[in-house]
Design a protein around this motif. Structure first.
Motif, PDB file in Angstrom:
ATOM      1  N   ASP A   8     -14.356  -2.645 -22.674  1.00  0.00           N
ATOM      2  CA  ASP A   8     -13.813  -2.224 -21.386  1.00  0.00           C
ATOM      3  C   ASP A   8     -13.620  -0.720 -21.249  1.00  0.00           C
ATOM      4  OD1 ASP A   8     -11.733  -2.017 -23.169  1.00  0.00           O
ATOM      5  OD2 ASP A   8     -10.277  -3.126 -21.975  1.00  0.00           O
ATOM      6  N   SER A   9     -14.112   0.084 -22.191  1.00  0.00           N
ATOM      7  CA  SER A   9     -14.198   1.518 -21.921  1.00  0.00           C
ATOM      8  C   SER A   9     -15.284   1.733 -20.868  1.00  0.00           C
ATOM      9  CB  SER A   9     -14.523   2.286 -23.204  1.00  0.00           C
ATOM     10  OG  SER A   9     -13.448   2.185 -24.124  1.00  0.00           O
ATOM     11  N   LYS A  10     -15.195   2.805 -20.103  1.00  0.00           N
ATOM     12  CA  LYS A  10     -15.969   2.880 -18.864  1.00  0.00           C
ATOM     13  C   LYS A  10     -16.811   4.143 -18.751  1.00  0.00           C
ATOM     14  CE  LYS A  10     -12.189   0.516 -16.440  1.00  0.00           C
ATOM     15  NZ  LYS A  10     -12.621  -0.859 -16.734  1.00  0.00           N
ATOM     16  N   VAL A  11     -17.848   4.015 -17.890  1.00  0.00           N
ATOM     17  CA  VAL A  11     -18.669   5.150 -17.464  1.00  0.00           C
ATOM     18  C   VAL A  11     -18.705   5.144 -15.948  1.00  0.00           C
ATOM     19  CG1 VAL A  11     -20.908   6.294 -17.577  1.00  0.00           C
ATOM     20  CG2 VAL A  11     -20.116   4.932 -19.540  1.00  0.00           C
ATOM     21  N   PHE A  12     -18.407   6.290 -15.342  1.00  0.00           N
ATOM     22  CA  PHE A  12     -18.473   6.462 -13.895  1.00  0.00           C
ATOM     23  C   PHE A  12     -19.487   7.546 -13.553  1.00  0.00           C
ATOM     24  CE2 PHE A  12     -14.140   5.049 -14.738  1.00  0.00           C
ATOM     25  CZ  PHE A  12     -13.889   4.124 -13.735  1.00  0.00           C
ATOM     26  N   ARG A  13     -20.148   7.372 -12.416  1.00  0.00           N
ATOM     27  CA  ARG A  13     -20.974   8.435 -11.852  1.00  0.00           C
ATOM     28  C   ARG A  13     -20.201   9.054 -10.689  1.00  0.00           C
ATOM     29  NH1 ARG A  13     -26.283   8.386  -8.225  1.00  0.00           N
ATOM     30  NH2 ARG A  13     -27.125  10.440  -8.763  1.00  0.00           N
ATOM     31  N   ALA A  14     -20.026  10.365 -10.731  1.00  0.00           N
ATOM     32  CA  ALA A  14     -19.270  11.081  -9.711  1.00  0.00           C
ATOM     33  C   ALA A  14     -20.208  11.999  -8.942  1.00  0.00           C
ATOM     34  CB  ALA A  14     -18.155  11.892 -10.348  1.00  0.00           C
ATOM     35  N   THR A  15     -20.339  11.764  -7.646  1.00  0.00           N
ATOM     36  CA  THR A  15     -21.155  12.603  -6.776  1.00  0.00           C
ATOM     37  C   THR A  15     -20.324  13.014  -5.571  1.00  0.00           C
ATOM     38  OG1 THR A  15     -22.001  10.806  -5.378  1.00  0.00           O
ATOM     39  CG2 THR A  15     -23.158  11.217  -7.463  1.00  0.00           C
ATOM     40  N   ALA A  16     -20.928  13.802  -4.685  1.00  0.00           N
ATOM     41  CA  ALA A  16     -20.225  14.199  -3.465  1.00  0.00           C
ATOM     42  C   ALA A  16     -19.878  12.994  -2.607  1.00  0.00           C
ATOM     43  CB  ALA A  16     -21.088  15.184  -2.675  1.00  0.00           C
ATOM     44  N   ASP A  17     -20.588  11.889  -2.790  1.00  0.00           N
ATOM     45  CA  ASP A  17     -20.318  10.675  -2.016  1.00  0.00           C
ATOM     46  C   ASP A  17     -19.198   9.830  -2.603  1.00  0.00           C
ATOM     47  OD1 ASP A  17     -22.359  11.270  -0.214  1.00  0.00           O
ATOM     48  OD2 ASP A  17     -23.871  10.312  -1.475  1.00  0.00           O
ATOM     49  N   GLY A  18     -18.698  10.193  -3.788  1.00  0.00           N
ATOM     50  CA  GLY A  18     -17.595   9.451  -4.356  1.00  0.00           C
ATOM     51  C   GLY A  18     -17.854   8.999  -5.778  1.00  0.00           C
ATOM     52  N   LEU A  19     -16.954   8.168  -6.270  1.00  0.00           N
ATOM     53  CA  LEU A  19     -16.959   7.694  -7.650  1.00  0.00           C
ATOM     54  C   LEU A  19     -17.468   6.258  -7.697  1.00  0.00           C
ATOM     55  CD1 LEU A  19     -15.818   8.637 -10.509  1.00  0.00           C
ATOM     56  CD2 LEU A  19     -13.851   7.192  -9.969  1.00  0.00           C
ATOM     57  N   ARG A  20     -18.360   5.988  -8.658  1.00  0.00           N
ATOM     58  CA  ARG A  20     -18.889   4.628  -8.804  1.00  0.00           C
ATOM     59  C   ARG A  20     -18.952   4.272 -10.278  1.00  0.00           C
ATOM     60  NH1 ARG A  20     -24.387   2.625  -9.032  1.00  0.00           N
ATOM     61  NH2 ARG A  20     -25.113   4.758  -8.722  1.00  0.00           N
ATOM     62  N   GLN A  21     -18.342   3.142 -10.642  1.00  0.00           N
ATOM     63  CA  GLN A  21     -18.429   2.693 -12.031  1.00  0.00           C
ATOM     64  C   GLN A  21     -19.818   2.151 -12.285  1.00  0.00           C
ATOM     65  OE1 GLN A  21     -15.251   0.158 -13.457  1.00  0.00           O
ATOM     66  NE2 GLN A  21     -16.511  -0.663 -15.106  1.00  0.00           N
ATOM     67  N   VAL A  22     -20.453   2.625 -13.361  1.00  0.00           N
ATOM     68  CA  VAL A  22     -21.802   2.177 -13.692  1.00  0.00           C
ATOM     69  C   VAL A  22     -21.822   1.340 -14.974  1.00  0.00           C
ATOM     70  CG1 VAL A  22     -22.930   4.051 -12.458  1.00  0.00           C
ATOM     71  CG2 VAL A  22     -22.317   4.372 -14.864  1.00  0.00           C
ATOM     72  N   SER A  23     -20.722   1.314 -15.704  1.00  0.00           N
ATOM     73  CA  SER A  23     -20.589   0.411 -16.847  1.00  0.00           C
ATOM     74  C   SER A  23     -20.148  -0.960 -16.351  1.00  0.00           C
ATOM     75  CB  SER A  23     -19.587   0.968 -17.856  1.00  0.00           C
ATOM     76  OG  SER A  23     -18.335   1.200 -17.228  1.00  0.00           O
ATOM     77  N   VAL A  24     -20.214  -1.948 -17.237  1.00  0.00           N
ATOM     78  CA  VAL A  24     -19.838  -3.325 -16.909  1.00  0.00           C
ATOM     79  C   VAL A  24     -18.736  -3.758 -17.865  1.00  0.00           C
ATOM     80  CG1 VAL A  24     -20.619  -5.713 -16.722  1.00  0.00           C
ATOM     81  CG2 VAL A  24     -22.173  -3.846 -16.103  1.00  0.00           C
ATOM     82  N   ASP A  25     -17.563  -4.069 -17.336  1.00  0.00           N
ATOM     83  CA  ASP A  25     -16.442  -4.437 -18.186  1.00  0.00           C
ATOM     84  C   ASP A  25     -16.668  -5.793 -18.846  1.00  0.00           C
ATOM     85  OD1 ASP A  25     -15.125  -2.147 -17.444  1.00  0.00           O
ATOM     86  OD2 ASP A  25     -13.914  -3.123 -15.903  1.00  0.00           O
ATOM     87  N   ASP A  26     -16.488  -5.838 -20.155  1.00  0.00           N
ATOM     88  CA  ASP A  26     -16.469  -7.107 -20.880  1.00  0.00           C
ATOM     89  C   ASP A  26     -15.028  -7.594 -20.940  1.00  0.00           C
ATOM     90  OD1 ASP A  26     -19.232  -7.533 -21.645  1.00  0.00           O
ATOM     91  OD2 ASP A  26     -19.014  -5.821 -22.986  1.00  0.00           O
ATOM     92  N   SER A  27     -14.541  -8.083 -19.812  1.00  0.00           N
ATOM     93  CA  SER A  27     -13.158  -8.546 -19.742  1.00  0.00           C
ATOM     94  C   SER A  27     -13.028  -9.569 -18.628  1.00  0.00           C
ATOM     95  CB  SER A  27     -12.207  -7.371 -19.488  1.00  0.00           C
ATOM     96  OG  SER A  27     -12.569  -6.678 -18.305  1.00  0.00           O
ATOM     97  N   PRO A  28     -12.087 -10.497 -18.761  1.00  0.00           N
ATOM     98  CA  PRO A  28     -11.869 -11.485 -17.713  1.00  0.00           C
ATOM     99  C   PRO A  28     -11.185 -10.849 -16.514  1.00  0.00           C
ATOM    100  CG  PRO A  28     -10.224 -11.721 -19.423  1.00  0.00           C
ATOM    101  CD  PRO A  28     -11.190 -10.677 -19.909  1.00  0.00           C
ATOM    102  N   PRO A  29     -11.202 -11.510 -15.347  1.00  0.00           N
ATOM    103  CA  PRO A  29     -10.509 -10.964 -14.184  1.00  0.00           C
ATOM    104  C   PRO A  29      -9.015 -10.798 -14.471  1.00  0.00           C
ATOM    105  CG  PRO A  29     -11.931 -12.798 -13.561  1.00  0.00           C
ATOM    106  CD  PRO A  29     -11.881 -12.785 -15.049  1.00  0.00           C
ATOM    107  N   PRO A  30      -8.386  -9.768 -13.916  1.00  0.00           N
ATOM    108  CA  PRO A  30      -6.943  -9.597 -14.109  1.00  0.00           C
ATOM    109  C   PRO A  30      -6.162 -10.780 -13.543  1.00  0.00           C
ATOM    110  CG  PRO A  30      -7.928  -7.619 -13.175  1.00  0.00           C
ATOM    111  CD  PRO A  30      -8.962  -8.693 -13.109  1.00  0.00           C
ATOM    112  N   LEU A  31      -5.000 -11.024 -14.102  1.00  0.00           N
ATOM    113  CA  LEU A  31      -4.124 -12.065 -13.587  1.00  0.00           C
ATOM    114  C   LEU A  31      -3.637 -11.684 -12.193  1.00  0.00           C
ATOM    115  CD1 LEU A  31      -2.016 -12.727 -16.806  1.00  0.00           C
ATOM    116  CD2 LEU A  31      -3.803 -14.208 -15.846  1.00  0.00           C
ATOM    117  N   PRO A  32      -3.271 -12.665 -11.365  1.00  0.00           N
ATOM    118  CA  PRO A  32      -2.756 -12.344 -10.025  1.00  0.00           C
ATOM    119  C   PRO A  32      -1.586 -11.365 -10.102  1.00  0.00           C
ATOM    120  CG  PRO A  32      -3.155 -14.699 -10.245  1.00  0.00           C
ATOM    121  CD  PRO A  32      -3.353 -14.112 -11.608  1.00  0.00           C
TER     122      PRO A  32
END
Length: 246
Positions: A132-156
């Motif tokens: 679940d460590s991450k990679v983001f691409r940051a451009t003038a259009d904004g931030l986008r995560q490009v990695s894929v988390d190996d983790s279950p959905p967060p609890l409610p």
């Protein structure tokens, strides 16, 4: 001449007793320590350059040993990496190395680490991760995560989760990894943020984006660290900003 600028820092945070994060930037590694301020390195574009963050698994023994072992392996393998398959092979080699290091060492049993990073080649950039460590691409259009988390959905009611479904090591039985590898454009001026969850768990993506939109590399790295500290610094904080310059 085109170049790669990498600005990085690593900090224990405000809660943990020691830093289990490790960092690799080309041949340079930083393991289990704290930087007093962001450090910037310049590399010529054209040679393979690995920039990655490994976050040792908390709640299990010797996370700092696992993360250090992986980044030192990647520092050695980095110059030979030439594409997605090479990255996958390298990460599986690192996984086997973590598992093998526990043989006859009960104090290291089930140690493990996440990994996330970029491989910068002459004409492209590949992001990769396990955990679940991450990679983001940051451009003038904004931030986008490009990695894929190996983790279950967060609890409610929760924004994040500390559970992970895939790591290097982390179990008593050796396993084959399925790393996430993505081929991305290489555009001068774009920035990629590689980080442990000590940044992203306490700091929302919107705040990270705001910082990257208004600050240059050194100031941005400092402000991201400060945002995590002001949010309580609940975990080790390690980040690297990768920028392609012309």
């Amino acid at each position: 001449m085109a170049y790669i600028a990498v600005t990085a820092l690593s900090h224990v945070g405000l809660v943990r007793e020691h830093n289990e994060d490790s960092l690799v930037i080309g041949p340079w590694t930083l393991c289990g320590t704290t930087t007093r301020s962001p450090q910037t390195m310049l590399f010529p574009l054209g040679r393979p350059l690995v920039v990655a963050v490994a976050d040792g698994l908390g709640g299990q023994p010797a996370g700092e040993v696992a993360s250090e072992l992986v980044v030192r392996q990647l520092a050695l393998l980095g110059p030979s990496l030439d594409g997605a398959q090479a990255i996958e092979d390298a990460l599986n080699l690192c996984n086997r190395a973590v598992s093998s290091a526990t043989d006859g060492r009960p104090d290291l049993t089930a140690m493990g680490t996440t990994i996330a990073g970029t491989l910068v080649l002459e004409d492209s950039l590949l992001s990769f991760n396990v955990g679940d460590s991450k990679v983001f691409r940051a451009t003038a259009d904004g931030l986008r995560q490009v990695s894929v988390d190996d983790s279950p959905p967060p609890l409610p009611g929760h924004r994040t989760t500390s559970a992970v479904t895939q790591t290097l090591g982390g179990s008593r039985v050796e396993h084959v990894l399925t790393p996430h590898v993505r081929d991305l454009p290489l555009s001068p001026g774009d920035r990629y943020l590689v980080c442990s969850d000590g940044l992203t768990d306490p700091v929302p993506d919107e705040t990270i984006n705001d910082v990257l939109q208004v600050h240059d590399d050194g100031k941005a790295a400092f402000e991201l660290w400060r945002a995590a500290i002001e949010a309580g610094g609940p975990d080790n904080i390690t980040l690297a900003l990768v920028r392609i310059g012309a």
